[in-house]
Design an enzyme around this catalytic site. Structure first.
Site, mmCIF file in Angstrom:
data_model
loop_
_atom_site.group_PDB
_atom_site.id
_atom_site.type_symbol
_atom_site.label_atom_id
_atom_site.label_comp_id
_atom_site.label_asym_id
_atom_site.label_seq_id
_atom_site.Cartn_x
_atom_site.Cartn_y
_atom_site.Cartn_z
ATOM 1 N N HIS A 188 3.634 -34.365 4.520
ATOM 2 C CA HIS A 188 3.029 -34.705 3.384
ATOM 3 C C HIS A 188 2.270 -35.347 2.246
ATOM 4 O O HIS A 188 1.684 -36.204 1.546
ATOM 5 C CB HIS A 188 3.516 -33.585 2.735
ATOM 6 C CG HIS A 188 3.858 -32.275 2.689
ATOM 7 N ND1 HIS A 188 4.899 -32.016 3.516
ATOM 8 C CD2 HIS A 188 2.955 -31.540 2.319
ATOM 9 C CE1 HIS A 188 4.669 -30.404 3.582
ATOM 10 N NE2 HIS A 188 3.259 -30.260 3.348
ATOM 11 N N GLU A 429 1.924 -19.241 8.840
ATOM 12 C CA GLU A 429 2.376 -20.625 9.614
ATOM 13 C C GLU A 429 3.671 -21.164 10.153
ATOM 14 O O GLU A 429 4.542 -22.254 10.817
ATOM 15 C CB GLU A 429 2.418 -21.837 8.453
ATOM 16 C CG GLU A 429 3.230 -21.453 7.274
ATOM 17 C CD GLU A 429 3.774 -22.688 6.265
ATOM 18 O OE1 GLU A 429 2.748 -23.156 5.825
ATOM 19 O OE2 GLU A 429 3.760 -22.056 4.616
ATOM 20 N N ASP A 453 2.418 -26.873 10.033
ATOM 21 C CA ASP A 453 3.454 -25.868 10.413
ATOM 22 C C ASP A 453 3.438 -25.333 11.630
ATOM 23 O O ASP A 453 4.543 -25.437 12.196
ATOM 24 C CB ASP A 453 3.949 -25.608 9.202
ATOM 25 C CG ASP A 453 5.019 -26.164 7.586
ATOM 26 O OD1 ASP A 453 5.505 -27.411 8.197
ATOM 27 O OD2 ASP A 453 4.585 -26.589 7.250
ATOM 28 N N CYS A 500 -5.629 -23.115 6.145
ATOM 29 C CA CYS A 500 -6.165 -24.603 4.966
ATOM 30 C C CYS A 500 -5.077 -25.496 5.225
ATOM 31 O O CYS A 500 -4.505 -26.472 4.578
ATOM 32 C CB CYS A 500 -4.772 -23.951 3.558
ATOM 33 S SG CYS A 500 -3.503 -23.241 4.171
#
Ligand code: PEP
Ligand code: MG
Length: 554
Positions: A188, A429, A453, A500
Protein backbone atom coordinates in the site's frame (compact mmCIF):
# COMPACT_ATOMS: atom_id res chain seq x y z
CA UNK A 1 28.81 8.60 -8.36
CA UNK A 2 26.91 5.60 -7.05
CA UNK A 3 24.00 3.89 -8.80
CA UNK A 4 21.48 1.60 -7.07
CA UNK A 5 18.91 -0.61 -8.75
CA UNK A 6 15.38 -0.70 -7.35
CA UNK A 7 11.91 -1.73 -8.44
CA UNK A 8 9.95 0.93 -10.23
CA UNK A 9 6.67 2.01 -8.67
CA UNK A 10 6.09 5.04 -10.89
CA UNK A 11 8.07 6.28 -13.87
CA UNK A 12 9.60 9.64 -14.63
CA UNK A 13 12.84 11.41 -13.77
CA UNK A 14 13.43 13.45 -10.61
CA UNK A 15 16.62 15.44 -10.02
CA UNK A 16 17.25 17.13 -6.68
CA UNK A 17 18.62 17.11 -3.18
CA UNK A 18 18.42 13.90 -1.16
CA UNK A 19 16.75 13.90 2.24
CA UNK A 20 17.33 10.78 4.32
CA UNK A 21 14.24 10.10 6.36
CA UNK A 22 14.87 8.31 9.64
CA UNK A 23 12.10 7.30 11.94
CA UNK A 24 14.10 6.03 14.94
CA UNK A 25 13.27 7.66 18.26
CA UNK A 26 16.24 9.21 19.99
CA UNK A 27 16.78 8.48 23.68
CA UNK A 28 16.93 11.82 25.50
CA UNK A 29 19.94 11.96 27.82
CA UNK A 30 19.54 13.55 31.21
CA UNK A 31 21.45 16.88 31.18
CA UNK A 32 21.88 19.15 34.20
CA UNK A 33 21.26 22.88 34.14
CA UNK A 34 22.49 25.49 36.62
CA UNK A 35 20.02 28.17 35.61
CA UNK A 36 16.58 26.61 35.98
CA UNK A 37 14.78 29.94 35.40
CA UNK A 38 16.48 30.36 32.01
CA UNK A 39 15.62 26.74 31.16
CA UNK A 40 11.94 27.34 31.95
CA UNK A 41 11.99 30.44 29.74
CA UNK A 42 13.55 28.34 26.96
CA UNK A 43 10.78 25.75 27.36
CA UNK A 44 8.04 28.44 27.28
CA UNK A 45 9.51 29.99 24.14
CA UNK A 46 9.64 26.53 22.49
CA UNK A 47 5.94 26.05 23.31
CA UNK A 48 5.11 29.32 21.56
CA UNK A 49 7.05 28.24 18.48
CA UNK A 50 5.42 24.81 18.46
CA UNK A 51 1.98 26.45 18.60
CA UNK A 52 2.91 28.61 15.58
CA UNK A 53 3.95 25.45 13.68
CA UNK A 54 0.68 23.75 14.58
CA UNK A 55 -1.37 26.74 13.44
CA UNK A 56 0.39 26.60 10.07
CA UNK A 57 -0.22 22.85 9.85
CA UNK A 58 -3.88 23.38 10.68
CA UNK A 59 -4.23 25.86 7.81
CA UNK A 60 -2.43 23.55 5.38
CA UNK A 61 -4.58 20.56 6.39
CA UNK A 62 -7.72 22.68 6.14
CA UNK A 63 -6.79 23.53 2.54
CA UNK A 64 -5.76 20.04 1.52
CA UNK A 65 -7.97 17.62 3.45
CA UNK A 66 -10.74 19.68 5.03
CA UNK A 67 -11.79 20.86 8.45
CA UNK A 68 -12.45 17.48 10.03
CA UNK A 69 -9.01 16.11 9.34
CA UNK A 70 -7.36 19.41 10.29
CA UNK A 71 -8.95 19.36 13.75
CA UNK A 72 -6.15 17.21 15.17
CA UNK A 73 -3.75 20.14 14.97
CA UNK A 74 -6.10 22.16 17.17
CA UNK A 75 -6.19 19.35 19.71
CA UNK A 76 -2.38 19.33 19.71
CA UNK A 77 -2.31 23.06 20.45
CA UNK A 78 -4.62 22.54 23.42
CA UNK A 79 -2.53 19.68 24.77
CA UNK A 80 0.68 21.71 24.46
CA UNK A 81 -0.83 24.48 26.53
CA UNK A 82 -2.52 22.20 29.06
CA UNK A 83 -1.87 23.29 32.66
CA UNK A 84 -0.82 19.96 34.16
CA UNK A 85 1.47 19.12 31.23
CA UNK A 86 3.19 22.51 31.66
CA UNK A 87 3.40 22.19 35.46
CA UNK A 88 4.97 18.74 35.20
CA UNK A 89 7.69 19.97 32.81
CA UNK A 90 8.51 23.05 34.90
CA UNK A 91 8.51 20.97 38.09
CA UNK A 92 11.07 18.51 36.65
CA UNK A 93 13.30 21.38 35.46
CA UNK A 94 13.14 23.07 38.88
CA UNK A 95 13.44 20.12 41.23
CA UNK A 96 15.85 17.97 39.21
CA UNK A 97 17.79 20.86 37.64
CA UNK A 98 17.13 19.03 34.39
CA UNK A 99 17.31 20.36 30.83
CA UNK A 100 14.04 21.32 29.15
CA UNK A 101 14.54 18.47 26.62
CA UNK A 102 14.79 15.91 29.42
CA UNK A 103 11.78 17.34 31.28
CA UNK A 104 9.67 17.30 28.08
CA UNK A 105 10.66 13.69 27.29
CA UNK A 106 9.89 12.47 30.84
CA UNK A 107 6.58 14.32 30.99
CA UNK A 108 5.64 13.04 27.52
CA UNK A 109 6.34 9.41 28.55
CA UNK A 110 4.53 9.83 31.84
CA UNK A 111 1.39 11.43 30.34
CA UNK A 112 1.30 8.97 27.42
CA UNK A 113 1.37 6.03 29.87
CA UNK A 114 -1.33 7.66 31.96
CA UNK A 115 -3.64 8.23 28.95
CA UNK A 116 -2.96 4.73 27.59
CA UNK A 117 -4.19 3.16 30.83
CA UNK A 118 -7.52 5.04 30.85
CA UNK A 119 -10.87 3.31 30.32
CA UNK A 120 -12.30 5.92 28.01
CA UNK A 121 -11.48 5.26 24.32
CA UNK A 122 -11.20 8.95 23.51
CA UNK A 123 -8.69 9.55 26.30
CA UNK A 124 -6.70 6.43 25.42
CA UNK A 125 -5.99 7.61 21.92
CA UNK A 126 -4.66 10.89 23.34
CA UNK A 127 -1.54 8.93 24.37
CA UNK A 128 -0.25 9.10 20.79
CA UNK A 129 -1.01 12.84 20.68
CA UNK A 130 0.97 13.56 23.84
CA UNK A 131 3.93 11.69 22.38
CA UNK A 132 3.56 13.65 19.18
CA UNK A 133 3.51 17.09 20.85
CA UNK A 134 6.43 16.13 23.09
CA UNK A 135 8.48 15.12 20.02
CA UNK A 136 7.59 18.42 18.39
CA UNK A 137 8.61 20.42 21.48
CA UNK A 138 11.84 18.46 21.68
CA UNK A 139 12.75 19.19 18.09
CA UNK A 140 12.01 22.90 18.53
CA UNK A 141 14.27 22.93 21.61
CA UNK A 142 16.93 21.23 19.51
CA UNK A 143 17.05 24.09 17.05
CA UNK A 144 13.69 24.58 15.48
CA UNK A 145 13.57 21.42 13.44
CA UNK A 146 9.99 21.09 12.21
CA UNK A 147 7.57 18.24 11.89
CA UNK A 148 9.59 15.54 10.13
CA UNK A 149 6.96 15.16 7.41
CA UNK A 150 6.88 18.82 6.48
CA UNK A 151 9.53 19.43 3.83
CA UNK A 152 11.13 22.86 3.49
CA UNK A 153 12.30 22.45 -0.10
CA UNK A 154 11.81 20.04 -2.99
CA UNK A 155 13.68 16.81 -2.09
CA UNK A 156 14.10 13.16 -3.01
CA UNK A 157 13.01 11.22 0.08
CA UNK A 158 15.16 8.19 0.85
CA UNK A 159 14.10 5.88 3.67
CA UNK A 160 14.61 2.39 5.02
CA UNK A 161 10.85 1.86 4.64
CA UNK A 162 7.71 3.98 4.95
CA UNK A 163 4.37 2.98 6.43
CA UNK A 164 1.24 3.87 4.40
CA UNK A 165 0.28 6.34 7.14
CA UNK A 166 3.71 8.02 6.84
CA UNK A 167 3.79 8.47 3.09
CA UNK A 168 0.37 10.06 3.24
CA UNK A 169 1.70 12.79 5.54
CA UNK A 170 4.47 14.11 3.32
CA UNK A 171 4.07 17.48 1.71
CA UNK A 172 3.16 16.64 -1.87
CA UNK A 173 4.41 19.82 -3.43
CA UNK A 174 7.88 19.24 -2.01
CA UNK A 175 8.36 15.49 -2.49
CA UNK A 176 10.18 15.02 -5.83
CA UNK A 177 10.51 11.25 -5.55
CA UNK A 178 10.59 8.37 -3.09
CA UNK A 179 13.27 5.69 -2.74
CA UNK A 180 12.96 2.97 -0.11
CA UNK A 181 15.38 0.19 0.76
CA UNK A 182 12.57 -2.24 1.57
CA UNK A 183 9.02 -2.64 0.33
CA UNK A 184 7.34 -4.34 -2.59
CA UNK A 185 5.66 -2.68 -5.60
CA UNK A 186 2.30 -4.18 -4.53
CA UNK A 187 2.37 -2.79 -0.99
CA UNK A 188 0.00 0.00 0.00
CA UNK A 189 2.96 2.30 0.49
CA UNK A 190 3.86 1.78 -3.17
CA UNK A 191 0.23 2.29 -4.21
CA UNK A 192 0.13 5.60 -2.37
CA UNK A 193 3.40 6.73 -3.97
CA UNK A 194 1.94 5.79 -7.36
CA UNK A 195 -1.19 7.80 -6.62
CA UNK A 196 1.05 10.80 -6.00
CA UNK A 197 2.28 10.41 -9.56
CA UNK A 198 5.96 11.03 -8.83
CA UNK A 199 8.97 8.81 -9.60
CA UNK A 200 9.32 6.14 -6.93
CA UNK A 201 11.45 3.05 -6.33
CA UNK A 202 11.19 0.35 -3.70
CA UNK A 203 13.62 -2.40 -2.78
CA UNK A 204 16.59 -0.21 -3.76
CA UNK A 205 19.70 -2.23 -2.97
CA UNK A 206 21.50 0.34 -0.86
CA UNK A 207 22.52 0.51 2.75
CA UNK A 208 21.03 3.66 4.16
CA UNK A 209 23.66 6.15 5.04
CA UNK A 210 23.12 9.56 6.65
CA UNK A 211 26.13 10.82 4.67
CA UNK A 212 23.85 10.75 1.63
CA UNK A 213 21.68 13.42 3.22
CA UNK A 214 21.85 16.74 1.35
CA UNK A 215 23.72 15.32 -1.66
CA UNK A 216 22.52 15.59 -5.22
CA UNK A 217 20.50 12.61 -6.50
CA UNK A 218 18.56 11.41 -9.50
CA UNK A 219 15.66 8.96 -9.44
CA UNK A 220 15.05 7.30 -12.77
CA UNK A 221 11.63 5.84 -12.02
CA UNK A 222 11.31 4.41 -15.51
CA UNK A 223 14.42 2.22 -15.45
CA UNK A 224 14.42 1.84 -11.66
CA UNK A 225 17.81 3.44 -10.88
CA UNK A 226 18.77 5.79 -8.08
CA UNK A 227 21.96 7.82 -8.66
CA UNK A 228 23.79 9.53 -5.80
CA UNK A 229 26.17 12.36 -6.75
CA UNK A 230 25.71 11.68 -10.49
CA UNK A 231 28.63 12.41 -12.80
CA UNK A 232 28.34 14.93 -15.62
CA UNK A 233 27.56 12.35 -18.29
CA UNK A 234 24.71 10.79 -16.24
CA UNK A 235 23.32 14.18 -15.34
CA UNK A 236 23.25 15.19 -19.01
CA UNK A 237 21.63 11.91 -20.05
CA UNK A 238 18.99 12.13 -17.32
CA UNK A 239 18.19 15.77 -18.13
CA UNK A 240 17.63 14.68 -21.71
CA UNK A 241 15.43 11.77 -20.53
CA UNK A 242 13.52 14.24 -18.31
CA UNK A 243 12.86 16.44 -21.36
CA UNK A 244 11.56 13.45 -23.30
CA UNK A 245 9.27 12.55 -20.39
CA UNK A 246 7.88 16.08 -20.48
CA UNK A 247 7.16 15.78 -24.19
CA UNK A 248 5.37 12.47 -23.62
CA UNK A 249 3.33 14.09 -20.84
CA UNK A 250 2.43 17.00 -23.12
CA UNK A 251 1.18 14.54 -25.75
CA UNK A 252 -0.91 12.69 -23.16
CA UNK A 253 -2.60 15.96 -22.27
CA UNK A 254 -4.01 16.05 -25.81
CA UNK A 255 -5.94 12.84 -25.03
CA UNK A 256 -8.10 14.55 -22.43
CA UNK A 257 -11.77 14.53 -23.32
CA UNK A 258 -11.36 11.61 -25.74
CA UNK A 259 -13.52 8.46 -25.54
CA UNK A 260 -11.78 5.29 -24.37
CA UNK A 261 -12.50 3.51 -27.66
CA UNK A 262 -10.40 0.89 -29.39
CA UNK A 263 -9.64 1.10 -33.13
CA UNK A 264 -12.49 -1.36 -33.73
CA UNK A 265 -14.92 0.68 -31.65
CA UNK A 266 -15.01 -1.19 -28.31
CA UNK A 267 -15.50 1.08 -25.30
CA UNK A 268 -14.35 0.71 -21.72
CA UNK A 269 -14.74 2.95 -18.67
CA UNK A 270 -11.53 4.41 -17.28
CA UNK A 271 -11.80 5.48 -13.67
CA UNK A 272 -9.40 6.52 -10.90
CA UNK A 273 -8.26 4.97 -7.63
CA UNK A 274 -7.97 7.55 -4.86
CA UNK A 275 -7.20 7.63 -1.13
CA UNK A 276 -7.93 11.24 -0.20
CA UNK A 277 -9.12 14.63 -1.43
CA UNK A 278 -5.76 15.45 -2.94
CA UNK A 279 -5.91 12.35 -5.12
CA UNK A 280 -9.38 13.46 -6.15
CA UNK A 281 -7.91 16.67 -7.59
CA UNK A 282 -5.39 14.52 -9.52
CA UNK A 283 -8.20 12.30 -10.77
CA UNK A 284 -10.10 15.29 -12.13
CA UNK A 285 -6.90 16.76 -13.56
CA UNK A 286 -6.23 13.50 -15.41
CA UNK A 287 -9.72 13.28 -16.88
CA UNK A 288 -11.03 10.33 -14.84
CA UNK A 289 -14.47 9.19 -15.99
CA UNK A 290 -15.34 8.42 -12.36
CA UNK A 291 -13.83 7.07 -9.17
CA UNK A 292 -13.54 3.29 -9.34
CA UNK A 293 -12.03 2.87 -5.89
CA UNK A 294 -11.89 5.33 -3.02
CA UNK A 295 -9.83 3.50 -0.37
CA UNK A 296 -11.73 4.99 2.57
CA UNK A 297 -9.39 3.40 5.10
CA UNK A 298 -6.94 6.22 4.43
CA UNK A 299 -9.37 8.59 6.16
CA UNK A 300 -8.80 6.43 9.24
CA UNK A 301 -5.06 5.99 8.71
CA UNK A 302 -4.33 9.69 8.31
CA UNK A 303 -5.73 10.56 11.72
CA UNK A 304 -5.28 9.75 15.37
CA UNK A 305 -8.84 8.80 16.29
CA UNK A 306 -11.99 7.32 14.74
CA UNK A 307 -13.57 9.75 12.28
CA UNK A 308 -17.13 10.55 13.31
CA UNK A 309 -20.18 10.00 11.10
CA UNK A 310 -20.37 13.74 10.48
CA UNK A 311 -16.71 13.99 9.53
CA UNK A 312 -17.00 11.11 7.10
CA UNK A 313 -20.27 12.39 5.68
CA UNK A 314 -18.61 15.70 4.78
CA UNK A 315 -15.71 13.96 3.01
CA UNK A 316 -17.95 11.55 1.02
CA UNK A 317 -20.34 14.34 0.13
CA UNK A 318 -17.45 16.54 -1.06
CA UNK A 319 -16.15 13.74 -3.33
CA UNK A 320 -19.63 12.99 -4.69
CA UNK A 321 -20.30 16.67 -5.38
CA UNK A 322 -16.91 17.20 -7.01
CA UNK A 323 -17.57 14.30 -9.41
CA UNK A 324 -21.12 15.44 -10.24
CA UNK A 325 -22.86 12.85 -12.40
CA UNK A 326 -19.83 10.57 -12.54
CA UNK A 327 -19.88 7.41 -10.44
CA UNK A 328 -17.86 7.39 -7.20
CA UNK A 329 -17.26 3.92 -5.74
CA UNK A 330 -16.36 4.22 -2.08
CA UNK A 331 -14.94 1.08 -0.56
CA UNK A 332 -15.77 0.56 3.09
CA UNK A 333 -12.74 0.54 5.35
CA UNK A 334 -10.17 -2.15 4.60
CA UNK A 335 -8.09 -1.81 7.76
CA UNK A 336 -5.81 -4.71 8.73
CA UNK A 337 -2.85 -6.56 7.17
CA UNK A 338 -0.32 -3.85 6.21
CA UNK A 339 -2.82 -1.05 6.98
CA UNK A 340 -2.63 -0.94 10.74
CA UNK A 341 -4.20 1.84 12.73
CA UNK A 342 -3.08 2.15 16.35
CA UNK A 343 -6.37 3.36 17.83
CA UNK A 344 -8.24 0.28 16.50
CA UNK A 345 -6.27 -1.66 19.11
CA UNK A 346 -6.35 -4.86 17.09
CA UNK A 347 -5.08 -8.13 18.49
CA UNK A 348 -1.63 -9.04 17.25
CA UNK A 349 -1.95 -11.70 14.54
CA UNK A 350 0.51 -14.33 13.35
CA UNK A 351 -0.57 -13.85 9.77
CA UNK A 352 -2.39 -10.54 9.37
CA UNK A 353 -2.85 -10.84 5.58
CA UNK A 354 -5.14 -13.76 6.38
CA UNK A 355 -6.47 -12.14 9.48
CA UNK A 356 -9.17 -9.77 10.62
CA UNK A 357 -9.10 -7.31 7.71
CA UNK A 358 -11.64 -5.64 5.47
CA UNK A 359 -15.21 -6.81 5.83
CA UNK A 360 -14.21 -9.27 8.56
CA UNK A 361 -13.28 -6.38 10.82
CA UNK A 362 -16.52 -4.59 9.88
CA UNK A 363 -18.67 -7.60 10.68
CA UNK A 364 -16.81 -8.14 13.95
CA UNK A 365 -16.93 -4.51 15.07
CA UNK A 366 -20.25 -3.45 13.66
CA UNK A 367 -20.43 -0.06 15.39
CA UNK A 368 -17.46 1.20 13.37
CA UNK A 369 -19.02 -0.22 10.20
CA UNK A 370 -22.46 1.26 10.88
CA UNK A 371 -21.02 4.71 11.52
CA UNK A 372 -19.35 4.59 8.11
CA UNK A 373 -22.48 3.22 6.40
CA UNK A 374 -24.66 5.98 7.86
CA UNK A 375 -22.24 8.56 6.47
CA UNK A 376 -22.21 6.83 3.06
CA UNK A 377 -25.99 6.46 2.75
CA UNK A 378 -26.44 10.10 3.73
CA UNK A 379 -23.78 11.34 1.32
CA UNK A 380 -25.28 9.34 -1.56
CA UNK A 381 -28.08 11.93 -1.74
CA UNK A 382 -25.49 14.36 -3.15
CA UNK A 383 -24.09 12.39 -6.10
CA UNK A 384 -23.57 9.05 -7.78
CA UNK A 385 -22.06 7.19 -4.84
CA UNK A 386 -21.75 3.40 -5.00
CA UNK A 387 -20.61 1.36 -1.99
CA UNK A 388 -18.17 -1.52 -2.30
CA UNK A 389 -17.21 -4.13 0.29
CA UNK A 390 -13.67 -5.59 0.47
CA UNK A 391 -12.36 -9.08 1.25
CA UNK A 392 -15.60 -10.96 0.62
CA UNK A 393 -15.35 -14.76 0.57
CA UNK A 394 -18.94 -15.99 1.10
CA UNK A 395 -22.55 -15.33 0.22
CA UNK A 396 -23.51 -15.15 3.91
CA UNK A 397 -21.22 -12.12 4.38
CA UNK A 398 -23.07 -10.24 1.64
CA UNK A 399 -26.43 -11.18 3.16
CA UNK A 400 -25.25 -10.06 6.59
CA UNK A 401 -24.11 -6.74 5.10
CA UNK A 402 -27.59 -6.32 3.59
CA UNK A 403 -29.18 -6.83 7.03
CA UNK A 404 -26.83 -4.24 8.48
CA UNK A 405 -27.51 -1.71 5.72
CA UNK A 406 -31.26 -2.17 6.31
CA UNK A 407 -30.69 -1.45 10.01
CA UNK A 408 -28.65 1.63 9.13
CA UNK A 409 -31.42 2.95 6.89
CA UNK A 410 -33.96 2.33 9.67
CA UNK A 411 -31.78 4.34 12.05
CA UNK A 412 -31.61 7.21 9.57
CA UNK A 413 -35.38 7.12 9.03
CA UNK A 414 -35.94 7.19 12.79
CA UNK A 415 -33.72 10.27 12.96
CA UNK A 416 -35.52 11.89 10.07
CA UNK A 417 -32.26 12.06 8.09
CA UNK A 418 -32.34 11.85 4.28
CA UNK A 419 -30.46 9.04 2.56
CA UNK A 420 -30.05 7.68 -0.96
CA UNK A 421 -30.12 4.18 -2.45
CA UNK A 422 -26.56 3.73 -3.73
CA UNK A 423 -25.51 0.80 -5.90
CA UNK A 424 -23.75 -1.84 -3.83
CA UNK A 425 -20.99 -4.08 -5.09
CA UNK A 426 -18.17 -6.23 -3.86
CA UNK A 427 -14.49 -6.64 -4.45
CA UNK A 428 -13.49 -9.96 -5.95
CA UNK A 429 -10.08 -10.35 -4.40
CA UNK A 430 -10.12 -13.75 -2.78
CA UNK A 431 -10.03 -17.02 -4.73
CA UNK A 432 -13.19 -18.11 -2.88
CA UNK A 433 -15.15 -15.10 -4.13
CA UNK A 434 -13.86 -15.60 -7.67
CA UNK A 435 -14.82 -19.29 -7.68
CA UNK A 436 -18.36 -18.62 -6.41
CA UNK A 437 -18.73 -15.41 -8.43
CA UNK A 438 -21.72 -17.02 -10.22
CA UNK A 439 -23.55 -17.15 -6.85
CA UNK A 440 -22.32 -13.78 -5.64
CA UNK A 441 -23.38 -12.08 -8.88
CA UNK A 442 -27.03 -12.63 -7.97
CA UNK A 443 -26.57 -10.71 -4.72
CA UNK A 444 -24.93 -7.45 -5.80
CA UNK A 445 -24.95 -4.66 -8.40
CA UNK A 446 -21.35 -4.98 -9.57
CA UNK A 447 -17.96 -6.63 -9.13
CA UNK A 448 -14.58 -4.94 -8.96
CA UNK A 449 -11.62 -7.30 -9.20
CA UNK A 450 -8.82 -6.58 -6.72
CA UNK A 451 -5.90 -8.17 -8.54
CA UNK A 452 -3.38 -7.20 -5.85
CA UNK A 453 -4.93 -9.45 -3.25
CA UNK A 454 -6.30 -11.95 -5.73
CA UNK A 455 -2.75 -12.58 -6.98
CA UNK A 456 -1.41 -12.77 -3.43
CA UNK A 457 -3.98 -15.32 -2.30
CA UNK A 458 -4.12 -17.33 -5.52
CA UNK A 459 -0.37 -17.78 -5.79
CA UNK A 460 0.16 -17.88 -2.00
CA UNK A 461 2.78 -15.14 -2.39
CA UNK A 462 2.72 -12.44 0.29
CA UNK A 463 2.41 -9.12 -1.56
CA UNK A 464 4.77 -7.51 0.98
CA UNK A 465 7.53 -10.09 0.78
CA UNK A 466 10.20 -9.04 -1.71
CA UNK A 467 12.12 -12.28 -1.16
CA UNK A 468 9.37 -14.00 -3.17
CA UNK A 469 9.72 -11.81 -6.25
CA UNK A 470 10.71 -14.76 -8.42
CA UNK A 471 7.42 -16.46 -7.56
CA UNK A 472 5.18 -13.41 -7.94
CA UNK A 473 3.69 -13.54 -11.42
CA UNK A 474 0.63 -11.37 -11.88
CA UNK A 475 0.45 -12.66 -15.48
CA UNK A 476 0.09 -16.22 -14.19
CA UNK A 477 -2.60 -18.06 -16.19
CA UNK A 478 -4.45 -18.82 -12.94
CA UNK A 479 -4.90 -15.09 -12.32
CA UNK A 480 -5.98 -14.34 -15.89
CA UNK A 481 -8.37 -17.29 -16.12
CA UNK A 482 -9.91 -16.25 -12.85
CA UNK A 483 -10.48 -12.71 -14.09
CA UNK A 484 -12.09 -14.07 -17.24
CA UNK A 485 -14.40 -16.35 -15.22
CA UNK A 486 -15.46 -13.51 -12.94
CA UNK A 487 -16.29 -11.25 -15.89
CA UNK A 488 -18.28 -14.04 -17.58
CA UNK A 489 -20.24 -14.76 -14.40
CA UNK A 490 -20.98 -11.09 -13.90
CA UNK A 491 -22.28 -10.68 -17.44
CA UNK A 492 -24.34 -13.83 -17.25
CA UNK A 493 -26.12 -12.34 -14.21
CA UNK A 494 -26.54 -8.96 -15.92
CA UNK A 495 -24.11 -6.98 -13.77
CA UNK A 496 -20.87 -5.24 -14.74
CA UNK A 497 -17.31 -6.13 -13.70
CA UNK A 498 -14.26 -3.89 -13.46
CA UNK A 499 -10.67 -4.19 -12.29
CA UNK A 500 -9.35 -1.87 -9.59
CA UNK A 501 -6.12 -3.71 -8.72
CA UNK A 502 -2.79 -2.49 -10.09
CA UNK A 503 -2.94 -5.01 -12.94
CA UNK A 504 -5.67 -2.91 -14.55
CA UNK A 505 -3.00 -0.47 -15.73
CA UNK A 506 -0.56 -3.10 -16.98
CA UNK A 507 0.20 -2.09 -20.59
CA UNK A 508 0.79 -5.71 -21.61
CA UNK A 509 -2.67 -6.84 -20.46
CA UNK A 510 -5.01 -4.09 -21.55
CA UNK A 511 -5.79 -5.84 -24.83
CA UNK A 512 -6.56 -9.06 -22.92
CA UNK A 513 -8.90 -7.23 -20.56
CA UNK A 514 -10.69 -5.64 -23.49
CA UNK A 515 -10.99 -9.05 -25.16
CA UNK A 516 -12.44 -10.52 -21.96
CA UNK A 517 -15.09 -7.79 -21.97
CA UNK A 518 -13.98 -6.08 -18.73
CA UNK A 519 -16.33 -3.09 -18.35
CA UNK A 520 -14.16 -0.73 -16.32
CA UNK A 521 -10.50 -0.22 -15.43
CA UNK A 522 -9.77 1.83 -12.33
CA UNK A 523 -6.15 2.95 -12.08
CA UNK A 524 -4.05 5.50 -10.21
CA UNK A 525 -4.75 9.03 -11.53
CA UNK A 526 -1.34 9.36 -13.21
CA UNK A 527 -1.97 6.24 -15.28
CA UNK A 528 -5.32 7.22 -16.78
CA UNK A 529 -3.94 8.99 -19.85
CA UNK A 530 -1.19 6.41 -20.59
CA UNK A 531 -3.84 3.66 -20.43
CA UNK A 532 -6.16 5.70 -22.66
CA UNK A 533 -3.35 6.00 -25.21
CA UNK A 534 -3.02 2.19 -25.31
CA UNK A 535 -6.78 1.69 -25.66
CA UNK A 536 -6.92 4.14 -28.55
CA UNK A 537 -4.13 2.22 -30.35
CA UNK A 538 -5.62 -1.25 -29.73
CA UNK A 539 -7.59 -3.42 -32.13
CA UNK A 540 -9.39 -6.24 -30.34
CA UNK A 541 -11.17 -7.73 -33.35
CA UNK A 542 -10.00 -11.24 -34.10
CA UNK A 543 -7.70 -11.21 -31.06
CA UNK A 544 -6.97 -14.72 -29.96
CA UNK A 545 -6.54 -14.94 -26.24
CA UNK A 546 -3.26 -16.13 -24.79
CA UNK A 547 -4.10 -16.09 -21.13
CA UNK A 548 -4.53 -19.83 -20.82
CA UNK A 549 -0.80 -20.24 -21.33
CA UNK A 550 1.97 -19.20 -19.01
CA UNK A 551 3.83 -16.18 -20.35
CA UNK A 552 6.75 -16.45 -18.01
CA UNK A 553 9.87 -18.43 -18.65
CA UNK A 554 9.94 -19.50 -15.00
C1 PEP B 1 -6.60 -5.14 -4.51
O1 PEP B 1 -6.42 -5.98 -3.62
O2 PEP B 1 -6.33 -5.35 -5.70
C2 PEP B 1 -7.16 -3.81 -4.18
C3 PEP B 1 -7.51 -2.96 -5.12
O3 PEP B 1 -7.26 -3.47 -2.87
P1 PEP B 1 -5.98 -3.07 -1.98
O4 PEP B 1 -4.79 -2.93 -2.89
O5 PEP B 1 -6.32 -1.80 -1.28
O6 PEP B 1 -5.84 -4.22 -1.04
MG1 MG C 1 -7.29 -5.67 -1.66
Amino acid sequence: MKAYKGKSVFGGIAIGKIQVFGRGEKQVERAKTENTEAEIRRYRQATKEAVIQLKALYKKALREVGEDCAAIFEIHQMLLQDGSYRESIEHIIQTQQASAEYAVARTGDHFARMFASMEDDYMRVRAADVKDISRRLHSVLQGGEEDKYSLKEPVIIVAEDLAPSEIARFDRDMALAFVTVHGSPDSHTAILARNMGIPALVGAGLSLDDAMDGKQGIVDGTDGIFYVEPDGETMGRMRQAGQEELQKKAFLQTLKGKENSTLDGQNILLHANIGNMRDLADALQNDAGGIGLFRSEFIYLEREDFPTEEEQFRIYRAVAEAMGKKRVIIRTLDIGADKQCGYFRMEKEENPAMGCRGVRLCLTRQEIFMTQLRALFRASVFGEIAIMYPMITSVWEVRKIKEITEEVKAQLRARGTAYGEPEQGIMIETPAAAIISDQLAGEVDFFSIGTNDLTQYLLAVDRQNTALDAFRDPHHPAVLRMIETVVENAHRAGIWAGICGELGADPELIRDFLAMGVDELSVSPGRILPVRKIILETDVSGYKNEWGKSRTSG
